[in-house]
Design an enzyme around this catalytic site. Structure first.
Site, PDB file in Angstrom:
ATOM      1  N   ASP A   1       0.836  -1.196   0.000  1.00 55.14           N
ATOM      2  CA  ASP A   1       0.000   0.000   0.000  1.00 55.14           C
ATOM      3  C   ASP A   1       0.871   1.246   0.000  1.00 55.14           C
ATOM      4  O   ASP A   1       1.967   1.248   0.557  1.00 55.14           O
ATOM      5  CB  ASP A   1      -0.907  -0.020   1.223  1.00 55.14           C
ATOM      6  N   THR A   2       0.342   2.319  -0.578  1.00 53.41           N
ATOM      7  CA  THR A   2       1.157   3.492  -0.865  1.00 53.41           C
ATOM      8  C   THR A   2       0.268   4.724  -0.989  1.00 53.41           C
ATOM      9  O   THR A   2      -0.911   4.611  -1.283  1.00 53.41           O
ATOM     10  CB  THR A   2       1.909   3.288  -2.203  1.00 53.41           C
TER      11      THR A   2
END
Length: 531
Positions: free
Chosen positions: A352-353
């Site tokens: 995730d980012t």
């Protein structure tokens, strides 16, 4: 122009400045910063800090950061590597002696030193107008006074309940009676606020030295990690030379290894060598997706074999990006049949980012990405400082013969990649597409949506996506049934994907009209705003 009878949204048109992030509170904070006299890097750091509070599954001060910048719209692109390293005691022999054959995502050894805070402070000091003390105030406000949980944030948060419950400190801050907060619940993070105030007062030293660093090091060591205060005190990011390739009259710029940006450049080179016209005129057609995903398979195979920390291994960037290499790889593609490369992926999935971009009135353009890798990173929180530690070390391999083998003070191959597009000597688009391993494909997909199919920045991000990963071609629901059937007929193992592929933001700089055209991905809660 989009069909106004159908769901969707127009891109934002503005003249003075624009920002696009994955959360409305972060976008608003960036615009407030610009209106107050800050420049693009000031606004980007402000937004990133807010995201570290309000979108905690995706990002945080315990993660890493990479940045591309254009000052005044120049094509002299500045790149910064804010990638933290493995502890100095992390020798490969340590893992071999204990029979550890891989660095699992939930292993304490996946926790690397956070690089983001040093990057924020250094970039603001070198290129900003405001100090870090001022820029952190919106994030401190939300951490102390609370923020309402947005829909996509709630969705991601709920998926990590079990991980957070395994760490008493993390559960105490991020769970309520063992459960993730719901949409609209107001969450306060007082421990994180205290650490943000320490950074505001002392800069990077407030994070990498003193009680915050000691808290991080001791908490990880108590769980079996190899971390020591020295690992944090010695951290320093680097200005690096960006890499690029030409495609359809523009240049795409990326940070160099250990980032995987080279993968996106290689994909474009393969497409150029094969002939982009062979993708056909339909952006949702079988020819387009087949060609793009075959190029991705070949590019990812090269990524997995070569990308590593250039301070420890020779990465043949020039050879990988050469025309001869692209032509040889393109020659392996068959128009009517999928290449069988087996399970080419070798790194953990579902990371995730957060990605954001800002352009100001002076046309300073910033492409900015910050991440803790998996949802809530390692799920391990330093109990006094409230820092959730990333698990970026899961990208290492435990093989002394591989260039990306774990080692003391070494940086792993990294998935987060900001991008910048230039044309005729000027920056024309800072952009990025989130989603771990998907990012190079997402960048190529969005860019070719614009260059090949005439989409604007919003439509290019809206368009349905597909991704080849470990033998399976994952497709979003918006891809037509006829395309899915056509891909299957060519030998692709096609499956629908449950979660959408990534997210993204983009700002196109129209120099002729003097306007900014900004878009934000509907797969997240965010938005683009301008003035």
């Amino acid at each position: 122009m989009r069909d106004f009878h159908k769901a969707g949204r127009s891109p934002i048109y503005a003249s003075e400045g624009a920002a696009a992030t994955s959360h409305p509170l972060a976008t608003a904070a960036a615009i407030d910063c610009l209106r107050a006299g800050g420049n693009a890097i000031d606004a980007a750091v402000t937004a990133s800090a807010v995201l570290a509070v309000v979108e905690p599954a995706m990002t945080g001060i315990g993660g890493d950061c990479f940045v591309l910048m254009s000052k005044g719209g120049s094509d002299d692109i500045i790149a910064y590597n804010g990638n933290g390293a493995a502890p100095l005691k992390a020798d490969v022999g340590y893992f071999q002696e204990r029979g550890i054959g891989e660095i699992a995502a939930d292993s304490i050894h996946a926790v690397t030193v956070p690089g983001a805070i040093e990057a924020w402070c250094r970039l603001v000091q070198d290129h900003g107008k405001f100090g870090i003390d001022k820029l952190l105030q919106p994030a401190i406000y939300y951490a102390e006074n609370g923020f309402p949980v947005a829909p996509r944030v709630a969705y991601d948060w709920a998926q990590e309940e079990e991980k957070l419950s395994r760490d008493a400190a993390a559960a105490g801050s991020y769970l309520v009676a063992g459960k993730a907060p719901k949409i609209g619940d107001r969450v306060k993070l007082p421990l994180l606020a205290k650490t943000l105030r320490e950074i505001a007062a002392k800069g990077a030293a407030g994070f990498y030295q003193g009680w915050v660093a000691e808290d991080m090091a001791s908490a990880m060591a108590a769980q079996g990690g190899l971390h020591a205060p020295e690992d944090f005190a010695r951290h320093k990011g680097d200005y690096v030379t960006p890499i690029s390739t030409a495609y359809k009259g523009v240049k795409l710029w990326e940070c160099p290894p250990p980032g995987q940006g080279l993968t996106a450049l290689l994909m474009l080179n393969i497409l150029s060598a094969y002939g982009p016209e062979k993708a056909g005129s339909d952006p949702l057609g079988v020819d387009r997706f087949h060609l793009q995903l075959e190029a991705a398979k070949l590019a990812y195979r090269e990524r997995n074999a070569h990308i590593a920390d250039p301070a420890f291994a020779k990465v043949p960037v020039g050879g990988l990006l050469s025309g001869a290499h692209a032509k040889a790889l393109a020659g392996l593609i068959k128009q009517d049949k999928a290449i069988d490369l087996g399970a080419i992926g070798q790194f953990p999935k579902h990371p995730d980012t957060t990605y954001l971009t800002v352009v100001d009135k002076d046309r300073n353009a910033v492409s900015f990405i910050n991440s803790v890798y998996y949802g809530f990173g390692s799920g391990r929180m330093a109990p006094k400082s409230g820092v959730l530690m990333q698990n970026r070390g899961a990208c290492f391999v435990v093989d002394p013969q591989h260039p990306n083998c774990i080692g003391p003070g070494k940086r792993s191959m990294h998935t987060i990649i900001p991008a910048m597009v230039t044309k005729d000597g000027k920056a024309v688009m800072p952009y990025g597409v989130m989603g771990g391993d998907y990012q190079p494909v997402g960048q190529v997909h969005a860019l070719t949506n614009m260059l090949e199919y005439g989409m604007d920045s919003q439509a290019a991000l809206d368009a349905p996506r597909a991704f080849y990963d470990e033998g399976t071609l994952w497709v979003e629901s918006g891809i037509p049934a006829a395309t899915v059937a056509g891909l299957a007929a060519r030998g692709h193992k096609v499956q629908p994907i449950a979660d959408p592929l990534g997210g993204g933001q983009a700002i196109w700089i129209d120099w002729q009209k003097g306007v900014l055209v900004a878009g934000s991905d509907p797969r997240k809660d965010g938005c683009a705003l301008g003035y």
